[in-house]
Scaffold this active site. Structure first.
Site, short mmCIF file in Angstrom:
data_model
loop_
_atom_site.label_atom_id
_atom_site.label_comp_id
_atom_site.label_asym_id
_atom_site.label_seq_id
_atom_site.Cartn_x
_atom_site.Cartn_y
_atom_site.Cartn_z
N ASP A 15 0.82 -1.22 0.00
CA ASP A 15 0.00 0.00 0.00
C ASP A 15 0.85 1.26 0.00
O ASP A 15 0.66 2.15 -0.83
CB ASP A 15 -0.92 0.05 1.24
CG ASP A 15 -2.07 -0.94 1.15
OD1 ASP A 15 -2.41 -1.37 0.03
OD2 ASP A 15 -2.64 -1.28 2.21
N ARG A 95 0.22 4.13 17.52
CA ARG A 95 -0.22 5.09 16.50
C ARG A 95 0.06 6.55 16.85
O ARG A 95 0.56 7.30 16.02
CB ARG A 95 -1.70 4.90 16.17
CG ARG A 95 -1.99 3.59 15.42
CD ARG A 95 -1.19 3.49 14.13
NE ARG A 95 -1.55 2.31 13.36
CZ ARG A 95 -0.74 1.30 13.10
NH1 ARG A 95 0.50 1.30 13.54
NH2 ARG A 95 -1.15 0.28 12.38
N ASP A 124 -7.24 2.83 13.05
CA ASP A 124 -5.94 3.50 12.92
C ASP A 124 -6.03 4.84 12.21
O ASP A 124 -5.33 5.79 12.56
CB ASP A 124 -4.94 2.56 12.24
CG ASP A 124 -4.58 1.39 13.15
OD1 ASP A 124 -4.51 1.60 14.37
OD2 ASP A 124 -4.37 0.27 12.65
N SER A 176 -3.95 -9.92 8.21
CA SER A 176 -3.40 -8.57 8.32
C SER A 176 -2.74 -8.48 9.69
O SER A 176 -3.37 -8.72 10.71
CB SER A 176 -4.53 -7.54 8.18
OG SER A 176 -4.12 -6.33 8.77
N1 ARG Z 1 -8.02 -3.85 16.53
C1 ARG Z 1 -6.73 -3.41 16.94
C2 ARG Z 1 -6.75 -1.94 17.20
O1 ARG Z 1 -7.59 -1.26 16.68
C3 ARG Z 1 -5.66 -3.82 15.97
C4 ARG Z 1 -5.62 -3.09 14.68
C5 ARG Z 1 -4.62 -3.69 13.79
N2 ARG Z 1 -4.24 -2.77 12.77
C6 ARG Z 1 -3.78 -3.15 11.61
N3 ARG Z 1 -3.38 -2.23 10.81
N4 ARG Z 1 -3.71 -4.41 11.24
O2 ARG Z 1 -5.95 -1.46 17.93
#
Ligand code: ARG
Length: 401
Positions: A15, A95, A124, A176
Protein backbone atom coordinates in the site's frame (compact mmCIF):
# COMPACT_ATOMS: atom_id res chain seq x y z
CA UNK A 1 7.45 28.30 -6.34
CA UNK A 2 8.99 25.28 -4.71
CA UNK A 3 7.20 21.98 -4.96
CA UNK A 4 4.70 20.79 -2.36
CA UNK A 5 6.00 18.19 0.04
CA UNK A 6 4.09 15.33 1.60
CA UNK A 7 5.26 13.43 4.70
CA UNK A 8 4.11 9.82 4.38
CA UNK A 9 3.97 7.21 7.15
CA UNK A 10 5.78 4.52 5.21
CA UNK A 11 5.97 0.82 6.04
CA UNK A 12 7.50 -0.58 2.86
CA UNK A 13 4.46 -2.76 2.23
CA UNK A 14 2.44 -2.77 -0.97
CA UNK A 15 0.00 0.00 0.00
CA UNK A 16 2.54 2.60 1.04
CA UNK A 17 4.87 1.69 -1.84
CA UNK A 18 2.16 2.26 -4.41
CA UNK A 19 1.19 5.36 -2.47
CA UNK A 20 4.54 7.08 -3.03
CA UNK A 21 4.04 7.07 -6.78
CA UNK A 22 0.32 7.77 -6.59
CA UNK A 23 0.73 10.80 -4.30
CA UNK A 24 3.63 12.14 -6.32
CA UNK A 25 1.56 12.11 -9.50
CA UNK A 26 -1.69 13.32 -8.03
CA UNK A 27 -0.22 16.26 -6.09
CA UNK A 28 2.90 16.88 -8.14
CA UNK A 29 4.73 16.73 -4.82
CA UNK A 30 7.93 15.44 -3.27
CA UNK A 31 7.42 12.53 -0.89
CA UNK A 32 9.20 12.38 2.45
CA UNK A 33 8.90 8.77 3.59
CA UNK A 34 9.04 8.20 7.35
CA UNK A 35 9.29 4.86 9.12
CA UNK A 36 9.30 4.37 12.88
CA UNK A 37 10.84 1.44 14.67
CA UNK A 38 8.56 0.33 17.50
CA UNK A 39 10.28 -3.01 17.84
CA UNK A 40 8.63 -4.83 14.95
CA UNK A 41 10.61 -7.87 13.86
CA UNK A 42 9.53 -7.46 10.26
CA UNK A 43 12.19 -6.59 7.70
CA UNK A 44 13.32 -3.05 8.35
CA UNK A 45 16.62 -3.25 6.52
CA UNK A 46 16.75 -1.99 2.96
CA UNK A 47 13.75 0.22 3.61
CA UNK A 48 15.64 3.33 2.63
CA UNK A 49 16.79 1.84 -0.68
CA UNK A 50 13.28 0.62 -1.30
CA UNK A 51 11.65 3.97 -0.54
CA UNK A 52 14.09 5.83 -2.76
CA UNK A 53 13.74 3.30 -5.59
CA UNK A 54 9.99 3.77 -5.34
CA UNK A 55 10.33 7.50 -5.84
CA UNK A 56 10.58 9.10 -2.40
CA UNK A 57 12.69 12.26 -2.29
CA UNK A 58 13.93 11.44 1.21
CA UNK A 59 13.60 8.77 3.84
CA UNK A 60 13.79 9.00 7.62
CA UNK A 61 14.07 6.02 9.88
CA UNK A 62 13.38 6.76 13.52
CA UNK A 63 14.16 4.44 16.39
CA UNK A 64 11.22 5.15 18.66
CA UNK A 65 11.52 2.08 20.89
CA UNK A 66 12.79 3.77 24.04
CA UNK A 67 10.24 6.56 23.82
CA UNK A 68 7.54 3.99 23.13
CA UNK A 69 8.41 2.06 26.28
CA UNK A 70 8.93 4.97 28.62
CA UNK A 71 6.33 7.47 27.48
CA UNK A 72 3.56 5.26 26.13
CA UNK A 73 3.77 1.69 27.42
CA UNK A 74 4.65 2.44 31.03
CA UNK A 75 1.88 5.01 31.54
CA UNK A 76 -0.60 2.51 30.04
CA UNK A 77 0.69 -0.25 32.30
CA UNK A 78 0.52 1.94 35.38
CA UNK A 79 -3.04 2.89 34.50
CA UNK A 80 -3.97 -0.77 34.01
CA UNK A 81 -5.21 0.02 30.51
CA UNK A 82 -6.76 -3.09 28.95
CA UNK A 83 -9.39 -2.31 26.33
CA UNK A 84 -12.66 -4.08 27.09
CA UNK A 85 -10.76 -5.87 29.87
CA UNK A 86 -8.52 -7.82 27.51
CA UNK A 87 -6.54 -5.97 24.81
CA UNK A 88 -3.26 -4.38 26.03
CA UNK A 89 -3.47 -1.85 23.16
CA UNK A 90 -0.17 -2.46 21.37
CA UNK A 91 -1.31 -1.15 17.98
CA UNK A 92 -3.39 1.62 19.53
CA UNK A 93 -0.50 2.90 21.67
CA UNK A 94 1.92 2.91 18.75
CA UNK A 95 -0.22 5.09 16.50
CA UNK A 96 -0.01 8.43 18.33
CA UNK A 97 3.76 8.04 18.59
CA UNK A 98 4.11 7.27 14.87
CA UNK A 99 1.79 10.13 14.05
CA UNK A 100 3.79 12.50 16.24
CA UNK A 101 7.05 11.39 14.61
CA UNK A 102 5.52 12.03 11.19
CA UNK A 103 4.41 15.51 12.26
CA UNK A 104 7.88 16.30 13.65
CA UNK A 105 9.65 15.26 10.44
CA UNK A 106 6.95 16.93 8.35
CA UNK A 107 7.45 20.25 10.10
CA UNK A 108 11.23 20.02 9.93
CA UNK A 109 11.12 19.22 6.21
CA UNK A 110 8.58 21.96 5.56
CA UNK A 111 5.87 19.62 4.36
CA UNK A 112 2.37 20.94 3.88
CA UNK A 113 0.60 17.59 3.89
CA UNK A 114 0.60 14.41 5.95
CA UNK A 115 -0.37 11.03 4.50
CA UNK A 116 -1.00 7.59 5.99
CA UNK A 117 -1.87 4.16 4.65
CA UNK A 118 -4.77 3.21 6.94
CA UNK A 119 -8.00 1.81 5.58
CA UNK A 120 -11.31 3.63 5.77
CA UNK A 121 -13.03 1.32 8.22
CA UNK A 122 -10.47 0.82 10.95
CA UNK A 123 -9.40 2.55 14.12
CA UNK A 124 -5.94 3.50 12.92
CA UNK A 125 -7.13 6.24 10.54
CA UNK A 126 -8.91 7.83 13.51
CA UNK A 127 -5.82 7.61 15.72
CA UNK A 128 -3.53 9.11 13.07
CA UNK A 129 -5.82 11.91 12.09
CA UNK A 130 -6.95 12.87 15.57
CA UNK A 131 -3.27 13.08 16.54
CA UNK A 132 -2.56 15.23 13.46
CA UNK A 133 -5.46 17.47 14.48
CA UNK A 134 -4.06 17.99 17.96
CA UNK A 135 -0.41 18.45 16.96
CA UNK A 136 -0.52 20.05 13.52
CA UNK A 137 -3.99 21.39 12.77
CA UNK A 138 -2.60 23.53 9.94
CA UNK A 139 -1.46 20.57 7.84
CA UNK A 140 -3.64 18.90 5.23
CA UNK A 141 -4.30 15.21 5.76
CA UNK A 142 -4.35 12.64 2.97
CA UNK A 143 -5.72 9.12 3.33
CA UNK A 144 -5.31 7.60 -0.15
CA UNK A 145 -6.83 4.25 0.83
CA UNK A 146 -10.13 6.00 1.38
CA UNK A 147 -10.20 7.51 -2.07
CA UNK A 148 -7.97 5.84 -4.59
CA UNK A 149 -9.16 3.79 -7.54
CA UNK A 150 -7.64 0.42 -6.61
CA UNK A 151 -10.32 -2.04 -5.62
CA UNK A 152 -8.02 -4.96 -4.82
CA UNK A 153 -4.51 -6.01 -4.04
CA UNK A 154 -4.19 -7.29 -7.61
CA UNK A 155 -5.02 -3.84 -8.98
CA UNK A 156 -2.31 -2.33 -6.80
CA UNK A 157 0.20 -4.95 -7.96
CA UNK A 158 -0.67 -4.24 -11.59
CA UNK A 159 -0.12 -0.50 -11.00
CA UNK A 160 3.18 -1.25 -9.26
CA UNK A 161 4.38 -3.37 -12.19
CA UNK A 162 3.33 -0.75 -14.70
CA UNK A 163 5.35 1.91 -12.86
CA UNK A 164 8.38 -0.17 -11.97
CA UNK A 165 7.65 -0.13 -8.25
CA UNK A 166 9.44 -3.03 -6.54
CA UNK A 167 6.99 -5.36 -4.77
CA UNK A 168 8.07 -8.11 -2.41
CA UNK A 169 8.02 -11.52 -4.04
CA UNK A 170 7.07 -13.20 -0.76
CA UNK A 171 3.63 -14.68 -0.64
CA UNK A 172 1.17 -12.48 1.17
CA UNK A 173 0.05 -13.81 4.53
CA UNK A 174 -3.69 -14.54 4.66
CA UNK A 175 -3.82 -12.26 7.70
CA UNK A 176 -3.40 -8.57 8.32
CA UNK A 177 -0.71 -8.19 10.93
CA UNK A 178 0.47 -5.20 12.91
CA UNK A 179 3.38 -5.64 15.23
CA UNK A 180 5.40 -3.89 17.90
CA UNK A 181 7.14 -4.83 21.14
CA UNK A 182 3.96 -4.52 23.20
CA UNK A 183 2.12 -7.03 21.04
CA UNK A 184 0.95 -8.29 17.68
CA UNK A 185 -2.53 -7.74 16.22
CA UNK A 186 -3.81 -10.31 13.74
CA UNK A 187 -6.99 -9.97 11.67
CA UNK A 188 -8.70 -11.10 8.44
CA UNK A 189 -8.91 -14.39 6.58
CA UNK A 190 -10.62 -17.21 8.45
CA UNK A 191 -10.45 -15.14 11.65
CA UNK A 192 -13.40 -13.11 10.37
CA UNK A 193 -15.71 -15.93 11.52
CA UNK A 194 -15.75 -15.53 15.31
CA UNK A 195 -16.70 -19.20 15.73
CA UNK A 196 -13.56 -20.42 13.94
CA UNK A 197 -10.68 -20.99 16.35
CA UNK A 198 -7.52 -19.16 15.33
CA UNK A 199 -5.40 -21.58 13.28
CA UNK A 200 -1.84 -22.18 14.44
CA UNK A 201 -0.42 -20.32 11.45
CA UNK A 202 -2.08 -17.10 12.61
CA UNK A 203 0.28 -16.91 15.57
CA UNK A 204 3.60 -15.23 14.92
CA UNK A 205 5.59 -15.63 18.12
CA UNK A 206 3.85 -17.82 20.68
CA UNK A 207 4.21 -21.58 21.00
CA UNK A 208 0.85 -23.27 21.30
CA UNK A 209 0.06 -24.07 24.94
CA UNK A 210 -0.17 -27.77 24.02
CA UNK A 211 3.38 -27.78 22.70
CA UNK A 212 4.83 -25.60 25.46
CA UNK A 213 7.36 -27.15 27.85
CA UNK A 214 6.09 -29.51 30.56
CA UNK A 215 8.23 -27.66 33.05
CA UNK A 216 6.98 -24.20 34.06
CA UNK A 217 9.10 -21.06 34.15
CA UNK A 218 9.13 -19.06 37.37
CA UNK A 219 9.89 -15.36 37.00
CA UNK A 220 10.45 -12.71 39.67
CA UNK A 221 9.40 -9.26 38.51
CA UNK A 222 10.42 -6.22 40.53
CA UNK A 223 8.52 -2.95 40.27
CA UNK A 224 9.50 0.54 41.36
CA UNK A 225 6.77 3.15 41.38
CA UNK A 226 4.61 0.99 39.13
CA UNK A 227 7.34 0.36 36.56
CA UNK A 228 9.05 -3.01 36.12
CA UNK A 229 12.79 -2.65 36.68
CA UNK A 230 14.23 -6.14 37.18
CA UNK A 231 13.69 -9.75 36.22
CA UNK A 232 15.02 -12.48 38.48
CA UNK A 233 16.99 -9.89 40.44
CA UNK A 234 18.66 -8.57 37.30
CA UNK A 235 18.13 -4.84 36.72
CA UNK A 236 17.17 -4.22 33.11
CA UNK A 237 16.11 -1.28 31.03
CA UNK A 238 12.51 -1.31 29.90
CA UNK A 239 13.08 -2.40 26.34
CA UNK A 240 15.27 -5.36 27.31
CA UNK A 241 12.87 -6.34 30.05
CA UNK A 242 9.90 -6.41 27.69
CA UNK A 243 11.88 -8.35 25.08
CA UNK A 244 13.00 -10.91 27.66
CA UNK A 245 9.44 -11.40 28.93
CA UNK A 246 8.13 -11.71 25.38
CA UNK A 247 10.62 -14.47 24.78
CA UNK A 248 9.97 -16.55 27.88
CA UNK A 249 6.22 -15.87 27.74
CA UNK A 250 6.00 -16.84 24.07
CA UNK A 251 7.91 -20.06 24.71
CA UNK A 252 5.29 -21.01 27.31
CA UNK A 253 2.34 -20.07 25.12
CA UNK A 254 1.40 -17.07 27.25
CA UNK A 255 -0.42 -14.00 25.93
CA UNK A 256 -2.69 -15.37 23.19
CA UNK A 257 -5.90 -13.34 23.20
CA UNK A 258 -9.07 -13.73 21.15
CA UNK A 259 -11.49 -10.85 21.27
CA UNK A 260 -14.58 -9.52 19.53
CA UNK A 261 -14.09 -5.83 20.18
CA UNK A 262 -15.99 -2.62 19.57
CA UNK A 263 -14.21 -0.42 17.05
CA UNK A 264 -14.40 3.37 17.19
CA UNK A 265 -16.32 3.40 13.91
CA UNK A 266 -19.14 1.24 15.23
CA UNK A 267 -18.12 -2.17 13.85
CA UNK A 268 -17.52 -5.21 16.01
CA UNK A 269 -14.40 -7.00 14.86
CA UNK A 270 -12.74 -10.25 15.81
CA UNK A 271 -9.09 -9.85 16.70
CA UNK A 272 -6.34 -12.20 17.70
CA UNK A 273 -3.50 -10.77 19.75
CA UNK A 274 -0.19 -12.10 20.94
CA UNK A 275 1.15 -10.11 23.84
CA UNK A 276 3.22 -12.23 26.23
CA UNK A 277 5.10 -9.45 28.04
CA UNK A 278 2.04 -7.19 28.25
CA UNK A 279 -0.09 -10.01 29.65
CA UNK A 280 2.47 -10.94 32.29
CA UNK A 281 3.22 -7.36 33.29
CA UNK A 282 -0.42 -6.26 33.56
CA UNK A 283 -1.13 -9.31 35.69
CA UNK A 284 1.87 -8.80 37.98
CA UNK A 285 1.31 -5.05 38.28
CA UNK A 286 -2.28 -5.51 39.35
CA UNK A 287 -1.35 -8.17 41.90
CA UNK A 288 1.13 -5.75 43.44
CA UNK A 289 -1.59 -3.09 43.57
CA UNK A 290 -3.86 -5.52 45.42
CA UNK A 291 -1.21 -5.69 48.09
CA UNK A 292 -0.22 -2.05 48.30
CA UNK A 293 -3.11 0.23 47.36
CA UNK A 294 -5.56 1.41 49.99
CA UNK A 295 -9.00 -0.16 49.45
CA UNK A 296 -10.90 2.79 47.98
CA UNK A 297 -7.98 3.74 45.70
CA UNK A 298 -7.64 0.17 44.47
CA UNK A 299 -11.33 -0.14 43.71
CA UNK A 300 -11.70 3.30 42.13
CA UNK A 301 -8.62 2.90 39.97
CA UNK A 302 -10.29 0.18 37.91
CA UNK A 303 -12.59 2.82 36.41
CA UNK A 304 -9.65 5.06 35.63
CA UNK A 305 -7.95 2.14 33.87
CA UNK A 306 -11.03 1.62 31.74
CA UNK A 307 -11.25 5.30 30.83
CA UNK A 308 -7.54 5.31 30.06
CA UNK A 309 -7.90 2.27 27.80
CA UNK A 310 -10.82 3.86 25.94
CA UNK A 311 -8.86 7.03 25.42
CA UNK A 312 -5.90 5.13 23.95
CA UNK A 313 -8.17 2.99 21.79
CA UNK A 314 -10.14 5.97 20.56
CA UNK A 315 -7.06 7.91 19.51
CA UNK A 316 -7.17 10.80 21.97
CA UNK A 317 -3.72 10.27 23.49
CA UNK A 318 -2.72 13.91 23.07
CA UNK A 319 -5.50 15.36 25.16
CA UNK A 320 -6.08 17.18 28.44
CA UNK A 321 -8.07 14.14 29.58
CA UNK A 322 -4.99 11.94 29.38
CA UNK A 323 -2.98 14.45 31.38
CA UNK A 324 -5.70 14.55 34.00
CA UNK A 325 -5.91 10.77 34.25
CA UNK A 326 -2.10 10.56 34.39
CA UNK A 327 -2.29 12.81 37.43
CA UNK A 328 -4.55 10.35 39.23
CA UNK A 329 -2.55 7.32 38.20
CA UNK A 330 0.78 8.88 39.16
CA UNK A 331 -0.55 9.68 42.62
CA UNK A 332 -1.27 5.99 43.16
CA UNK A 333 1.95 4.46 41.90
CA UNK A 334 4.64 5.37 44.44
CA UNK A 335 3.63 2.42 46.62
CA UNK A 336 3.51 0.02 43.69
CA UNK A 337 7.01 -1.06 44.53
CA UNK A 338 7.94 -4.61 45.32
CA UNK A 339 8.32 -8.07 43.88
CA UNK A 340 5.83 -10.40 42.22
CA UNK A 341 6.65 -14.03 41.50
CA UNK A 342 4.74 -15.62 38.64
CA UNK A 343 4.60 -19.02 37.03
CA UNK A 344 4.30 -19.42 33.26
CA UNK A 345 2.91 -22.76 32.23
CA UNK A 346 1.19 -23.96 29.06
CA UNK A 347 -0.47 -20.67 28.22
CA UNK A 348 -1.25 -19.47 31.73
CA UNK A 349 0.27 -16.94 34.10
CA UNK A 350 -0.36 -17.68 37.76
CA UNK A 351 0.72 -15.95 40.90
CA UNK A 352 3.15 -17.59 43.29
CA UNK A 353 3.77 -14.70 45.66
CA UNK A 354 4.16 -10.97 46.24
CA UNK A 355 6.01 -8.77 48.68
CA UNK A 356 6.46 -5.03 49.15
CA UNK A 357 7.85 -2.54 51.65
CA UNK A 358 4.49 -0.77 51.11
CA UNK A 359 2.42 -3.87 51.77
CA UNK A 360 -0.83 -3.08 53.60
CA UNK A 361 -1.30 -6.74 54.37
CA UNK A 362 -0.89 -7.16 58.12
CA UNK A 363 -0.57 -10.77 59.17
CA UNK A 364 -1.30 -9.98 62.81
CA UNK A 365 -4.65 -8.51 61.78
CA UNK A 366 -5.46 -11.20 59.26
CA UNK A 367 -4.43 -14.31 61.17
CA UNK A 368 -6.82 -16.84 62.68
CA UNK A 369 -4.15 -18.01 65.12
CA UNK A 370 -3.38 -16.83 68.64
CA UNK A 371 -1.15 -14.10 67.24
CA UNK A 372 -4.33 -12.24 66.28
CA UNK A 373 -4.39 -8.55 67.27
CA UNK A 374 -7.72 -7.66 65.64
CA UNK A 375 -10.22 -6.20 68.11
CA UNK A 376 -13.18 -8.59 67.88
CA UNK A 377 -15.19 -6.57 70.40
CA UNK A 378 -15.02 -3.54 68.13
CA UNK A 379 -16.68 -5.58 65.39
CA UNK A 380 -19.86 -5.86 67.44
CA UNK A 381 -20.41 -2.09 67.74
CA UNK A 382 -19.38 -1.57 64.14
CA UNK A 383 -21.96 -4.01 62.86
CA UNK A 384 -24.70 -2.46 65.00
CA UNK A 385 -24.14 0.95 63.45
CA UNK A 386 -23.36 -0.34 59.98
CA UNK A 387 -26.61 -2.32 59.89
CA UNK A 388 -28.74 0.31 61.61
CA UNK A 389 -30.15 1.82 58.43
CA UNK A 390 -31.27 -1.54 57.05
CA UNK A 391 -32.73 -2.54 60.41
CA UNK A 392 -34.80 0.65 60.52
CA UNK A 393 -35.96 0.16 56.94
CA UNK A 394 -36.97 -3.41 57.63
CA UNK A 395 -39.06 -2.45 60.67
CA UNK A 396 -40.86 0.34 58.84
CA UNK A 397 -41.57 -1.99 55.93
CA UNK A 398 -43.03 -4.60 58.27
CA UNK A 399 -45.28 -2.05 59.99
CA UNK A 400 -46.67 -0.87 56.69
CA UNK A 401 -47.40 -4.19 55.07
N1 ARG B 1 -8.02 -3.85 16.53
C1 ARG B 1 -6.73 -3.41 16.94
C2 ARG B 1 -6.75 -1.94 17.20
O1 ARG B 1 -7.59 -1.26 16.68
C3 ARG B 1 -5.66 -3.82 15.97
C4 ARG B 1 -5.62 -3.09 14.68
C5 ARG B 1 -4.62 -3.69 13.79
N2 ARG B 1 -4.24 -2.77 12.77
C6 ARG B 1 -3.78 -3.15 11.61
N3 ARG B 1 -3.38 -2.23 10.81
N4 ARG B 1 -3.71 -4.41 11.24
O2 ARG B 1 -5.95 -1.46 17.93
Amino acid sequence: MSKEKIALAYSGGLDTSVMIKWLKDKYDADIVAVTGNLGQQKEIENLEAKAMATGASSFSFLDLRKTFVEEYIWPALKAGALYEDIYPLATALGRPLLAKALVDVGIEEECTMLAHGCTGKGNDQVRFEVTFASLAPHMKVLAPLREWEFKSREAEIAYAKEHGIPVAATKKSPYSIDENIWGISIECGVLEDPMVPAPEDAFQITTSPEKAPDKPAVVDIEFEGGIPVALDARKMDGLDLIMALNEVGAAHGVGRLDLVENRVVGIKSREIYEAPAATILHFAHRELERLTLEKSVFQYKKNIGQDYANLIYNGTWFSPMREALDGFVEATQKQVTGLVRVKLFKGSVTLLGRTSPWSLYNEELATYTEADTFNHKAAEGFIQLYGLGLKTWSEVKKNNS
